[in-house]
Design an enzyme around this catalytic site. Structure first.
Site, PDB file in Angstrom:
ATOM      1  N   THR A  48       1.030  -1.274  -0.056  1.00 51.20           N
ATOM      2  CA  THR A  48       0.006   0.047   0.149  1.00 51.20           C
ATOM      3  C   THR A  48       0.909   1.118  -0.142  1.00 51.20           C
ATOM      4  O   THR A  48       0.797   2.206  -0.740  1.00 51.20           O
ATOM      5  CB  THR A  48      -1.036   0.025   1.250  1.00 51.20           C
ATOM      6  OG1 THR A  48      -1.795  -1.182   1.246  1.00 51.20           O
ATOM      7  CG2 THR A  48      -1.804   1.212   1.262  1.00 51.20           C
ATOM      8  N   TYR A 111     -11.860  -6.770  -5.461  1.00 47.70           N
ATOM      9  CA  TYR A 111     -12.907  -6.080  -6.350  1.00 47.70           C
ATOM     10  C   TYR A 111     -14.601  -6.524  -5.779  1.00 47.70           C
ATOM     11  O   TYR A 111     -15.335  -5.912  -5.508  1.00 47.70           O
ATOM     12  CB  TYR A 111     -12.877  -5.953  -7.977  1.00 47.70           C
ATOM     13  CG  TYR A 111     -13.706  -5.175  -8.318  1.00 47.70           C
ATOM     14  CD1 TYR A 111     -13.470  -3.769  -8.572  1.00 47.70           C
ATOM     15  CD2 TYR A 111     -14.917  -5.684  -9.025  1.00 47.70           C
ATOM     16  CE1 TYR A 111     -14.467  -3.224  -9.319  1.00 47.70           C
ATOM     17  CE2 TYR A 111     -15.624  -4.927  -9.805  1.00 47.70           C
ATOM     18  CZ  TYR A 111     -15.622  -3.716  -9.870  1.00 47.70           C
ATOM     19  OH  TYR A 111     -16.408  -2.800 -10.684  1.00 47.70           O
ATOM     20  N   TYR A 141      -2.563 -10.348   4.046  1.00 43.87           N
ATOM     21  CA  TYR A 141      -2.537  -9.007   4.130  1.00 43.87           C
ATOM     22  C   TYR A 141      -3.824  -8.758   4.623  1.00 43.87           C
ATOM     23  O   TYR A 141      -4.605  -8.630   3.824  1.00 43.87           O
ATOM     24  CB  TYR A 141      -2.014  -8.297   2.921  1.00 43.87           C
ATOM     25  CG  TYR A 141      -1.769  -6.757   3.163  1.00 43.87           C
ATOM     26  CD1 TYR A 141      -2.065  -6.078   4.212  1.00 43.87           C
ATOM     27  CD2 TYR A 141      -1.445  -6.113   1.816  1.00 43.87           C
ATOM     28  CE1 TYR A 141      -1.801  -4.891   4.223  1.00 43.87           C
ATOM     29  CE2 TYR A 141      -1.204  -4.845   1.963  1.00 43.87           C
ATOM     30  CZ  TYR A 141      -1.423  -4.323   3.168  1.00 43.87           C
ATOM     31  OH  TYR A 141      -1.123  -2.567   3.166  1.00 43.87           O
ATOM     32  N   LYS A 171      -0.225  -9.975   8.360  1.00 44.57           N
ATOM     33  CA  LYS A 171       0.321  -8.435   8.399  1.00 44.57           C
ATOM     34  C   LYS A 171      -1.382  -8.028   8.727  1.00 44.57           C
ATOM     35  O   LYS A 171      -2.101  -7.895   7.827  1.00 44.57           O
ATOM     36  CB  LYS A 171       0.792  -7.903   7.329  1.00 44.57           C
ATOM     37  CG  LYS A 171       0.597  -6.152   7.615  1.00 44.57           C
ATOM     38  CD  LYS A 171       1.257  -5.445   6.272  1.00 44.57           C
ATOM     39  CE  LYS A 171       1.215  -3.920   6.883  1.00 44.57           C
ATOM     40  NZ  LYS A 171       1.574  -3.230   5.475  1.00 44.57           N
TER      41      LYS A 171
END
Length: 299
Positions: A48, A111, A141, A171
């Site tokens: 990110t 999405y 993630y 994470k």
């Protein structure tokens, strides 16, 4: 491939861009070297903070190959896989493994916002499609505020139950200390990282592995010190002030602006569209806040 322990301070690196908006590999190589020299265990590129969702598979793999050619220690790299496309995810994962990276940080497909069974099925397909090429460790993630997918206890149990040691860690970028503690206490064989400096001391006290976040881009030494001495209340208070300043400045563009200011190199401040650089009063306020926290902004 290295199987060094997955723990410590891991920087979610920014990505420098050239005037033509290509990845500036020279500056990226210099930055990753600086981070490792300042105490980080690994560097995670193209997540990110690294604007990975704005870069193509070809761009990311070419940049990683160029990093290796520049002499980067790829065994201390944990690049991110950030795409809802199964084919792109598979090609990225295989490329990361071929370069000798320690692990891959994998964002779920973001999405369609499907069911947990659908997300598990996507990971099943990714692992099956790449099985012949690699058994590289995967870090899940968990950043539901952007991906719209949360790695719940049941979803992680399903993935670990089917894929075992291939799922090496998580994470957790929720910023929710209770969620991080739940993950570390439930999944004792996994390396649980927080994406939030403020959660780090509590997570470490409950068996967590460390942090993967953007703040070490600027504060690597302080965060390594916090990792080593998590009861340092003064340092935690400083990092809390700094996080608030970065969030107010636009998160990753604030980190890029700070690096540009500190290094005297405006090329570090440039983001990819649609993001815009932090300049003027916003940058002045950011750097003033850092100075108030006891950070030498002229270093």
């Amino acid at each position: 491939m290295s199987k060094a322990p997955l723990k410590g301070v891991i920087t979610a690196s920014i990505t420098p861009f050239a005037d033509d908006l290509s990845v500036d590999v020279g500056r990226l190589a210099a930055h990753t070297t600086r981070l490792l020299d300042n105490g980080c265990a690994y560097v995670s590129t193209f997540g990110t903070t690294g604007e990975g969702a704005s870069l193509s598979t070809a761009e990311k793999l070419a940049s990683l190959r160029a990093l290796r050619a520049a002499g980067a220690d790829m065994s201390r790299q944990i690049p991110a896989v950030m795409t809802p496309t199964l084919d792109d995810a598979a090609r990225t994962l295989v490329g990361i493994a071929e370069l000798g990276c320690r692990a891959a940080l994998v964002l779920p497909p973001f999405y369609y916002g499907t069911s947990e069974a659908g997300i598990a099925g996507w990971f099943d397909a990714l692992i099956e499609r790449t099985r012949a090429a690699t058994d590289i460790d995967l870090l899940l993630y968990n950043i539901p505020q952007l991906s719209r997918i949360r790695f719940t206890r049941t979803l992680v149990e399903a993935l670990v139950g089917k894929h075992g040691a291939r799922i090496a860690g998580i994470k957790d970028s929720t910023g929710d200390v209770d969620n991080g503690v739940m993950l570390s206490s439930t999944f004792k064989t996994l390396a649980i990282f927080t994406g939030d400096d403020r959660v780090l001391p509590t997570l470490l006290a409950n068996g967590g592995a460390g942090m993967i976040g953007g703040m070490p881009n600027v504060f690597a030494r302080d965060l390594r010190a916090l990792y080593d001495t998590p009861d340092n209340a003064d340092l935690l208070a400083k990092q809390t002030q700094r996080i608030l300043a970065v969030d107010a400045g636009g998160s990753l563009v604030a980190l890029k602006a700070a690096l540009a200011q500190i290094l005297g190199d405006e090329n570090y401040a440039r983001p990819l569209p649609p993001l815009t650089p932090l300049v003027g009063e916003g940058r002045t306020k950011l750097m003033a806040s850092f100075a108030q926290s006891g950070f030498d902004v002229a270093a």
